[in-house]
Design an enzyme around this catalytic site. Structure first.
Site, PDB file in Angstrom:
ATOM      1  N   GLU A 112       0.868  -1.145   0.087  1.00 22.39           N
ATOM      2  CA  GLU A 112       0.013  -0.029   0.083  1.00 22.39           C
ATOM      3  C   GLU A 112       0.755   1.279   0.094  1.00 22.39           C
ATOM      4  OE1 GLU A 112      -3.424   0.151   2.628  1.00 22.39           O
ATOM      5  OE2 GLU A 112      -3.211  -2.189   2.837  1.00 22.39           O
ATOM      6  N   ASP A 205     -16.328   8.670  21.967  1.00 23.90           N
ATOM      7  CA  ASP A 205     -16.779   8.631  23.631  1.00 23.90           C
ATOM      8  C   ASP A 205     -15.758   8.630  24.456  1.00 23.90           C
ATOM      9  OD1 ASP A 205     -19.389   8.920  21.925  1.00 23.90           O
ATOM     10  OD2 ASP A 205     -19.913   6.827  22.579  1.00 23.90           O
ATOM     11  N   HIS A 226      -8.505  10.145   4.644  1.00 22.66           N
ATOM     12  CA  HIS A 226      -8.124   9.122   3.308  1.00 22.66           C
ATOM     13  C   HIS A 226      -8.323   9.573   1.932  1.00 22.66           C
ATOM     14  CE1 HIS A 226      -7.845   5.148   1.312  1.00 22.66           C
ATOM     15  NE2 HIS A 226      -7.436   4.759   2.425  1.00 22.66           N
ATOM     16  N   ARG A 268      -0.720   8.949   2.783  1.00 20.04           N
ATOM     17  CA  ARG A 268      -1.894   9.199   2.491  1.00 20.04           C
ATOM     18  C   ARG A 268      -1.990  10.806   2.540  1.00 20.04           C
ATOM     19  NH1 ARG A 268      -5.031   4.707   6.229  1.00 20.04           N
ATOM     20  NH2 ARG A 268      -4.728   3.135   4.681  1.00 20.04           N
ATOM     21  N   HIS A 329     -10.901   9.561   7.937  1.00 22.77           N
ATOM     22  CA  HIS A 329     -10.734   8.129   8.125  1.00 22.77           C
ATOM     23  C   HIS A 329     -10.201   7.626   9.589  1.00 22.77           C
ATOM     24  CE1 HIS A 329     -10.127   4.085   6.688  1.00 22.77           C
ATOM     25  NE2 HIS A 329      -8.519   4.162   6.766  1.00 22.77           N
ATOM     26  N   GLU A 353      -7.550   2.320  18.591  1.00 27.09           N
ATOM     27  CA  GLU A 353      -7.489   3.778  18.016  1.00 27.09           C
ATOM     28  C   GLU A 353      -7.864   4.947  18.932  1.00 27.09           C
ATOM     29  OE1 GLU A 353      -9.799   3.768  14.131  1.00 27.09           O
ATOM     30  OE2 GLU A 353      -9.466   6.127  14.030  1.00 27.09           O
ATOM     31  N   ARG A 364      -0.791   8.209   9.690  1.00 22.57           N
ATOM     32  CA  ARG A 364      -0.514   6.758   9.902  1.00 22.57           C
ATOM     33  C   ARG A 364      -0.192   6.050   8.538  1.00 22.57           C
ATOM     34  NH1 ARG A 364      -4.104   2.154   9.073  1.00 22.57           N
ATOM     35  NH2 ARG A 364      -5.996   3.550   9.209  1.00 22.57           N
ATOM     36  N   SER A 369      -2.603   0.112  11.713  1.00 19.52           N
ATOM     37  CA  SER A 369      -3.510   0.227  12.728  1.00 19.52           C
ATOM     38  C   SER A 369      -4.093  -1.219  13.325  1.00 19.52           C
ATOM     39  CB  SER A 369      -4.909   1.275  12.085  1.00 19.52           C
ATOM     40  OG  SER A 369      -5.752   1.287  12.979  1.00 19.52           O
ATOM     41  N   LEU A 370      -4.457  -1.993  12.607  1.00 17.36           N
ATOM     42  CA  LEU A 370      -4.870  -3.300  13.266  1.00 17.36           C
ATOM     43  C   LEU A 370      -3.789  -3.681  13.920  1.00 17.36           C
ATOM     44  CD1 LEU A 370      -6.970  -4.792  10.362  1.00 17.36           C
ATOM     45  CD2 LEU A 370      -7.762  -4.334  12.431  1.00 17.36           C
TER      46      LEU A 370
END
Ligand SMILES: Cc1cc2nc3c(=O)[nH]c(=O)nc-3n(C[C@H](O)[C@H](O)[C@H](O)COP(=O)(O)OP(=O)(O)OC[C@H]3O[C@@H](n4cnc5c(N)ncnc54)[C@H](O)[C@@H]3O)c2cc1C
Length: 435
Positions: A112, A205, A226, A268, A329, A353, A364, A369-370
């Site tokens: 990517e 939240d 994104h 990005r 994003h 996150e 990022r 992220s995952l």
């Protein structure tokens, strides 16, 4: 009602579920989800999960993450992520997450934007859904874990600077959930934006509650847009993401005259800037992402969900370019944590996150992220497993009462966060949902 548990996990995305799965079996664990289990951004992840390819890749992977992050990253977090990435993927392989493999059974790695090499493992183009399903199934098999869906986290229960649990609303019930350790894993802030690839319900939240309770947060201005969300002239609907892997596999960004205007594999933020500039110049609300010149069978096989989702919107991506434009994003800032996900409040952890390990810097790198969710929740779990003592805390009376219904808290928390964001990102006020 007062409930007692050892560890309370607020959030059932990949982060929350990975905690629940790996905490000691002798601990009582409760996991809250605001809506149904699948309504989380983890479920939407398309492209995949980055991983260190081999020892030679070490410096390159660290550098790619720093360059994408505009060198605003916390280097220690980057090095931890890279070093512990293979172990995190090995654990997922043991759980039989169905990563794509070649005919010899070896993992297939894709690429990517801003990655120097192919280092992303994936399950077709719906990695998040497939990973989340496996984790949810395994967690449900654990008798010490209770998952409570449609349970709204409204505030923390605290004594001085110590967290003793959470206030939650479940249907008509007001819950004081007392816990020895509380993990906030409530995800990002996309729900605050008019145009976002996130679920509307993921609206920061946990972050707002942290701010209200004077817990340290950082980098609220680090908001990622994104470059390629499907352009639709509609309101109040989540934007369909066209994964960066589409550009990684050769997709080209073109303007309405069919001309390329940017290197598609830049980080990005750079691609987003170039698209906005191009839209401004050409007085257009979108540009195009073109894969129609690639082999049609390859496109359908590699991106089955994106193919179907675009077709549902009237675009056959094997024949015509996809109208795309940037959308909110991801959120790189968050509740400030150390390398074991500990916050500035005793007994309170934050991960995924909603947290800020400082890993991503100001932007990022795709598919980190995952991986961050997995690596840092693994570290925090080890810490909790080694340190949580088997004592019981008993509170007979409600520590805190609810002040209103779920909607009241939802609006209040969104307002708190929007006000904070406006202070540091005046440029995007118009992008926020008006409350
Ligand atoms: C379309 C899309 C594609 C993506 N693709 C990729 C990718 O390919 N690779 C990658 O690495 N990353 C990707 N990401 C980013 C990644 O999916 C997320 O950053 C990551 O999954 C966040 O996980 P999480 O567990 O922190 O939060 P989430 O998965 O969003 O989970 C948040 C949880 O918190 C709960 N919650 C929130 N508020 C409350 C409340 N008040 N009360 C109770 N519960 C609450 C929610 O119900 C949910 O269970 C993508 C994101 C999107 C939106």
């Amino acid at each position: 009602m007062i409930l007692n548990t050892d560890v309370l996990i607020i959030g059932a995305g990949v982060t929350g579920l990975n905690f629940a799965l790996n905490l000691r079996d002798d601990l009582d664990v409760m996991v809250l989800a605001k809506d149904t289990l699948n309504e989380c951004n983890s479920y939407l992840a398309q492209g995949g999960i980055s991983v260190l390819r081999n020892e030679e890749d070490y410096e390159t992977y660290v550098k790619d993450t720093l360059v994408a992050g505009n060198f605003k990253n916390r280097r220690q977090a980057v090095e931890i992520l890279v070093k512990e990435s293979r172990n995190a993927i090995d654990k997922l392989e043991q759980l039989e997450v169905p990563f794509n493999r070649d005919k010899d059974g070896q993992l297939i790695y894709t690429r990517e934007g801003a990655h120097s090499v192919n280092r992303i493992v994936h399950c077709d183009d719906n990695t998040g859904e497939q990973l989340h399903k496996v984790l949810a199934k395994k967690v449900r098999e654990k008798s010490n874990v209770k998952i409570v869906e449609n349970c709204f986290f409204a505030d923390l229960l605290t004594v001085k600077n110590k967290c003793i649990g959470a206030l939650a609303i479940h249907g008509e019930e007001e819950l004081n959930i007392i816990a020895k350790a509380v993990v906030v894993a409530t995800g990002g802030i996309g729900g605050l934006f008019k145009n976002s690839t996130n679920f509307h319900s993921i609206s920061g939240d946990g972050l707002a509650i942290a701010i209200k309770n004077n817990i340290k947060v950082e980098n609220l201005d680090y908001i990622q847009f994104h470059p390629t969300a499907f352009y639709e002239d509609i309101k109040d609907k989540r934007r369909l993401l066209i994964s960066e892997a589409v550009r990684g596999e050769g997709g080209r960004l073109v303007n309405k005259a069919g001309e390329r205007f940017v290197n598609e594999l830049l980080p990005r933020d750079k691609v987003t800037e170039a698209i906005l500039e191009e839209e401004f110049k050409s007085k257009s609300k979108h540009v195009y992402l073109d894969v129609s010149f690639l082999d049609k069978d390859f496109v359908k096989k590699r991106f089955p969900n994106i193919y179907r989702s675009c077709l549902d919107r009237g675009v056959d991506i094997t024949k015509e370019p996809i109208p795309v434009t940037p959308a909110q994003h991801y959120f790189m800032g968050g509740i400030k944590v150390d390398m074991y996900c500990r916050t500035s409040m005793e007994n309170l952890y934050a991960a995924g996150e909603v947290s800020s390990t400082g890993l991503h810097g100001a932007n990022r790198l795709a598919s980190n992220s995952l991986l961050e969710s997995l690596v840092f929740s693994n570290r925090a779990v080890n810490y909790i497993n080694n340190n949580l003592l088997p004592y019981t805390v008993i509170y007979k009376d409600l520590v805190k009462r609810v002040e209103g219904d779920r909607e009241y808290y939802s609006n209040d928390l969104s307002l708190v966060l929007q006000e904070e964001i406006k202070k540091v990102r005046g440029d995007i006020i118009n992008e926020l949902v008006a409350l």
